[in-house]
Design an enzyme around this catalytic site. Structure first.
Site, PDB file in Angstrom:
ATOM      1  N   GLU A  90     -18.127  33.935 -43.941  1.00  0.00           N
ATOM      2  CA  GLU A  90     -18.892  33.218 -44.953  1.00  0.00           C
ATOM      3  C   GLU A  90     -20.082  34.029 -45.443  1.00  0.00           C
ATOM      4  O   GLU A  90     -20.703  34.764 -44.689  1.00  0.00           O
ATOM      5  CB  GLU A  90     -19.364  31.885 -44.373  1.00  0.00           C
ATOM      6  CG  GLU A  90     -18.177  30.981 -44.083  1.00  0.00           C
ATOM      7  CD  GLU A  90     -18.543  29.660 -43.441  1.00  0.00           C
ATOM      8  OE1 GLU A  90     -17.724  28.739 -43.514  1.00  0.00           O
ATOM      9  OE2 GLU A  90     -19.629  29.539 -42.862  1.00  0.00           O
ATOM     10  N   CYS A 103     -27.102  36.090 -47.989  1.00  0.00           N
ATOM     11  CA  CYS A 103     -26.972  36.197 -46.535  1.00  0.00           C
ATOM     12  C   CYS A 103     -25.554  36.676 -46.220  1.00  0.00           C
ATOM     13  O   CYS A 103     -24.584  35.997 -46.529  1.00  0.00           O
ATOM     14  CB  CYS A 103     -27.266  34.832 -45.920  1.00  0.00           C
ATOM     15  SG  CYS A 103     -27.115  34.819 -44.134  1.00  0.00           S
ATOM     16  N   CYS A 110     -18.738  36.344 -33.034  1.00  0.00           N
ATOM     17  CA  CYS A 110     -19.777  37.170 -32.406  1.00  0.00           C
ATOM     18  C   CYS A 110     -19.591  37.101 -30.904  1.00  0.00           C
ATOM     19  O   CYS A 110     -19.301  36.029 -30.358  1.00  0.00           O
ATOM     20  CB  CYS A 110     -21.167  36.659 -32.783  1.00  0.00           C
ATOM     21  SG  CYS A 110     -22.503  37.646 -32.051  1.00  0.00           S
ATOM     22  N   CYS A 114     -24.855  33.321 -27.998  1.00  0.00           N
ATOM     23  CA  CYS A 114     -26.089  32.538 -27.898  1.00  0.00           C
ATOM     24  C   CYS A 114     -25.674  31.066 -27.887  1.00  0.00           C
ATOM     25  O   CYS A 114     -24.797  30.656 -28.653  1.00  0.00           O
ATOM     26  CB  CYS A 114     -27.021  32.838 -29.065  1.00  0.00           C
ATOM     27  SG  CYS A 114     -27.450  34.593 -29.152  1.00  0.00           S
ATOM     28  N   CYS A 117     -25.604  28.685 -31.214  1.00  0.00           N
ATOM     29  CA  CYS A 117     -25.085  29.266 -32.456  1.00  0.00           C
ATOM     30  C   CYS A 117     -23.592  29.003 -32.581  1.00  0.00           C
ATOM     31  O   CYS A 117     -22.820  29.308 -31.668  1.00  0.00           O
ATOM     32  CB  CYS A 117     -25.357  30.764 -32.448  1.00  0.00           C
ATOM     33  SG  CYS A 117     -24.582  31.646 -33.824  1.00  0.00           S
ATOM     34  N   SER A 223     -34.334  38.005 -33.351  1.00  0.00           N
ATOM     35  CA  SER A 223     -34.115  36.632 -32.899  1.00  0.00           C
ATOM     36  C   SER A 223     -34.659  36.477 -31.489  1.00  0.00           C
ATOM     37  O   SER A 223     -34.020  36.878 -30.532  1.00  0.00           O
ATOM     38  CB  SER A 223     -32.616  36.331 -32.912  1.00  0.00           C
ATOM     39  OG  SER A 223     -32.170  36.267 -34.243  1.00  0.00           O
ATOM     40  N   ASN A 300     -30.114  23.794 -36.525  1.00  0.00           N
ATOM     41  CA  ASN A 300     -29.104  23.116 -37.342  1.00  0.00           C
ATOM     42  C   ASN A 300     -27.938  22.708 -36.449  1.00  0.00           C
ATOM     43  O   ASN A 300     -27.274  23.573 -35.889  1.00  0.00           O
ATOM     44  CB  ASN A 300     -28.592  24.043 -38.449  1.00  0.00           C
ATOM     45  CG  ASN A 300     -29.665  24.289 -39.486  1.00  0.00           C
ATOM     46  OD1 ASN A 300     -30.277  23.361 -39.988  1.00  0.00           O
ATOM     47  ND2 ASN A 300     -29.921  25.548 -39.779  1.00  0.00           N
ATOM     48  N   CYS A 343     -28.377  28.137 -41.473  1.00  0.00           N
ATOM     49  CA  CYS A 343     -28.349  29.105 -40.365  1.00  0.00           C
ATOM     50  C   CYS A 343     -27.598  28.549 -39.182  1.00  0.00           C
ATOM     51  O   CYS A 343     -27.832  27.421 -38.771  1.00  0.00           O
ATOM     52  CB  CYS A 343     -29.749  29.389 -39.839  1.00  0.00           C
ATOM     53  SG  CYS A 343     -30.889  29.917 -41.045  1.00  0.00           S
TER      54      CYS A 343
HETATM   55  N1  SAH Z   1     -26.755  37.987 -34.869  1.00  0.00           N
HETATM   56  C1  SAH Z   1     -27.956  38.117 -35.586  1.00  0.00           C
HETATM   57  C2  SAH Z   1     -27.865  37.662 -37.017  1.00  0.00           C
HETATM   58  C3  SAH Z   1     -27.094  36.412 -37.305  1.00  0.00           C
HETATM   59  S1  SAH Z   1     -27.778  34.887 -36.775  1.00  0.00           S
HETATM   60  C4  SAH Z   1     -29.082  37.410 -34.874  1.00  0.00           C
HETATM   61  O1  SAH Z   1     -28.827  36.673 -33.934  1.00  0.00           O
HETATM   62  O2  SAH Z   1     -30.235  37.646 -35.240  1.00  0.00           O
HETATM   63  C5  SAH Z   1     -29.077  34.585 -37.959  1.00  0.00           C
HETATM   64  C6  SAH Z   1     -30.192  33.668 -37.426  1.00  0.00           C
HETATM   65  O3  SAH Z   1     -29.741  32.302 -37.345  1.00  0.00           O
HETATM   66  C7  SAH Z   1     -30.630  34.068 -36.025  1.00  0.00           C
HETATM   67  O4  SAH Z   1     -32.015  34.045 -35.881  1.00  0.00           O
HETATM   68  C8  SAH Z   1     -29.987  32.983 -35.218  1.00  0.00           C
HETATM   69  O5  SAH Z   1     -30.573  32.868 -33.985  1.00  0.00           O
HETATM   70  C9  SAH Z   1     -30.146  31.772 -36.096  1.00  0.00           C
HETATM   71  N2  SAH Z   1     -29.302  30.645 -35.685  1.00  0.00           N
HETATM   72  C10 SAH Z   1     -28.124  30.697 -35.013  1.00  0.00           C
HETATM   73  N3  SAH Z   1     -27.651  29.455 -34.793  1.00  0.00           N
HETATM   74  C11 SAH Z   1     -28.539  28.596 -35.324  1.00  0.00           C
HETATM   75  C12 SAH Z   1     -28.585  27.162 -35.441  1.00  0.00           C
HETATM   76  N4  SAH Z   1     -27.606  26.397 -34.970  1.00  0.00           N
HETATM   77  N5  SAH Z   1     -29.642  26.621 -36.072  1.00  0.00           N
HETATM   78  C13 SAH Z   1     -30.608  27.407 -36.590  1.00  0.00           C
HETATM   79  N6  SAH Z   1     -30.617  28.750 -36.529  1.00  0.00           N
HETATM   80  C14 SAH Z   1     -29.586  29.344 -35.894  1.00  0.00           C
HETATM   81 FE1  SF4 Z   2     -24.316  36.234 -32.396  1.00  0.00          FE
HETATM   82 FE2  SF4 Z   2     -26.664  35.989 -33.697  1.00  0.00          FE
HETATM   83 FE3  SF4 Z   2     -25.123  33.827 -33.169  1.00  0.00          FE
HETATM   84 FE4  SF4 Z   2     -26.386  35.084 -31.160  1.00  0.00          FE
HETATM   85  S1  SF4 Z   2     -27.351  34.008 -32.896  1.00  0.00           S
HETATM   86  S2  SF4 Z   2     -24.242  34.382 -31.147  1.00  0.00           S
HETATM   87  S3  SF4 Z   2     -26.256  37.212 -31.827  1.00  0.00           S
HETATM   88  S4  SF4 Z   2     -24.581  35.524 -34.518  1.00  0.00           S
END
Ligand code: SAH
Ligand code: SF4
Length: 366
Positions: A90, A103, A110, A114, A117, A223, A300, A343
């Site tokens: 996406e 974006c 991934c 995390c 996410c 992050s 989110n 996000c």
């Molecule tokens: N992998 C990279 C970039 C993609 S994630 C990273 O982790 O930085 C982009 C951003 O969205 C990151 O800061 C991530 O932690 C945040 N993110 C992931 N899941 C989320 C969620 N459910 N709600 C809000 N932000 C989230």
């Molecule tokens: Fe991967 Fe970024 Fe999501 Fe962590 S927050 S699982 S590094 S996409």
């Protein structure tokens, strides 16, 4: 058949040299492909006919396919882009008064898992190619140019003024392809974006951060999400490999070469997990020696995440503690929620999620 969208200008020049052509052809081709969005060799009028025919035989300029385009009530747009028969990724465009931000995704899924996410919950499938990464910018440009209002912009004017590598995937885990794609974004013969307007977000792959500052220093977002190693080990598991102290040192090394004089720390606000006043004070200690700003991201939700968004009053208290210590703090507005474009809601589409979760690569291997 080679896809010429996979090459930056230097690589294209090598390619032309290998087929007995002059290197300046690379510049011409970059302009056609990226600045003008022309993918049919026949239309490239300043390239000799014989060469156009040769190119058509041994190469192609092929974008990934758009499976679905959605527009949110707030103007946010999301493209579901097919990468192969089983997977899609996406891309999200966020219009604001003074800029338009795209974006971009870097991987299908991934591996870093995390816990908050939804991309992480999918597990890892594969890296995107350069053509698939830069193709997201090309597709978004092409599609936005057809919109009423946008088509009136002069040809050189940018609808997409900023790019953030914050979509699906960990960009530094797909290092070579992401760097090549960013070089194309910065190239004056292609998209001509300034380094300050391209931001890479990483969960903190320290050795790759050190490489990036030499190879392609762009604006950096990290992050963070937790103010101590015990908690970060759990919610951002890569922390076990690169703990906070090492990460902060890497941020300072990066700043020596960065186009901006601060790192943006992203911090997702998870109710009752990392959002207390005590956490905010700990966070100030962690970042004490790093020039930085904060971007607080209200969590989110997505199905079965197990987390709740922090209460607005808690986010305010947290923000005020950081601000009173003298930091610039923004609280990210949630955009495109009605089309799951916010996000951490980017999940693309995968055939067999169960199998792919089992596909997770152990952190030691990254
Ligand atoms: N992998 C990279 C970039 C993609 S994630 C990273 O982790 O930085 C982009 C951003 O969205 C990151 O800061 C991530 O932690 C945040 N993110 C992931 N899941 C989320 C969620 N459910 N709600 C809000 N932000 C989230
Ligand atoms: Fe991967 Fe970024 Fe999501 Fe962590 S927050 S699982 S590094 S996409």
């Amino acid at each position: 058949m080679i896809n010429l969208l996979n090459y930056n200008q230097a690589q294209l020049a090598d390619y032309f040299a290998s087929i007995g052509e002059k290197p300046f052809r690379a510049k011409q081709l970059m302009r056609w492909m990226h600045r003008f969005g022309v993918h049919d060799f026949e239309q490239m009028t300043d390239i000799a006919k014989v060469l156009r025919e040769k190119l058509a035989i041994e190469s192609e300029i092929t974008l990934p396919t758009v499976q679905l385009e959605q527009v949110s009530n707030d103007g946010t747009r999301k493209w579901l882009i097919g990468t192969d028969t089983a997977n899609s990724i996406e891309t999200v465009f966020i219009p604001e008064d003074d800029r338009g931000t795209l974006c971009i995704s870097s991987q299908v899924g991934c591996a870093l898992a995390c816990t908050f996410c939804s991309t992480g919950a999918q597990g890892f499938n594969r890296n995107l190619s350069v053509a698939e990464i830069i193709g997201q910018l090309a597709i978004a440009n092409q599609s936005l140019r057809q919109e009423p209002g946008y088509e009136l912009l002069p040809a050189g004017e940018r609808i997409i003024s900023n790019v953030v590598m914050m979509g699906m995937g960990e960009p530094l885990a797909n290092y070579d392809n992401v760097v090549t794609a960013m070089q194309i974004m910065l190239d004056d013969n292609a998209y001509g974006l300034s380094r300050r307007r391209v931001t890479l977000s990483t969960s903190g792959l320290v050795p790759a951060m050190d490489r990036l500052k030499e190879d392609c220093p762009v604006a950096l977002a990290v992050s963070l999400h937790a103010p101590n190693d015990a908690l970060r080990d759990v919610i951002v598991p890569i922390n076990k490999k690169y703990p906070l102290k090492e990460l902060m040192a890497a941020c300072n090394r990066y700043l020596e070469k960065a186009p901006r004089d601060f790192v943006t720390f992203e911090y997702v606000m998870l109710d009752g997990v990392n959002d207390t006043a005590e956490h905010a004070h700990q966070l100030l200690e962690v970042v004490r020696n790093v020039s930085c700003k904060f971007n607080l991201i209200p969590f989110n939700p997505f199905p079965n995440s197990g987390y709740q968004t922090s209460k607005a009053s808690h986010i305010r208290v947290f923000r005020d503690i950081l601000m009173q210590a003298g930091y610039v703090v923004t609280v990210r507005k949630t955009r495109g929620e009605d089309i799951d474009a916010a996000c951490g809601q980017l999940a693309g589409k995968v055939l067999d999620k169960t199998k792919r979760t089992a596909n997770r690569i152990p952190i030691e291997a990254i």
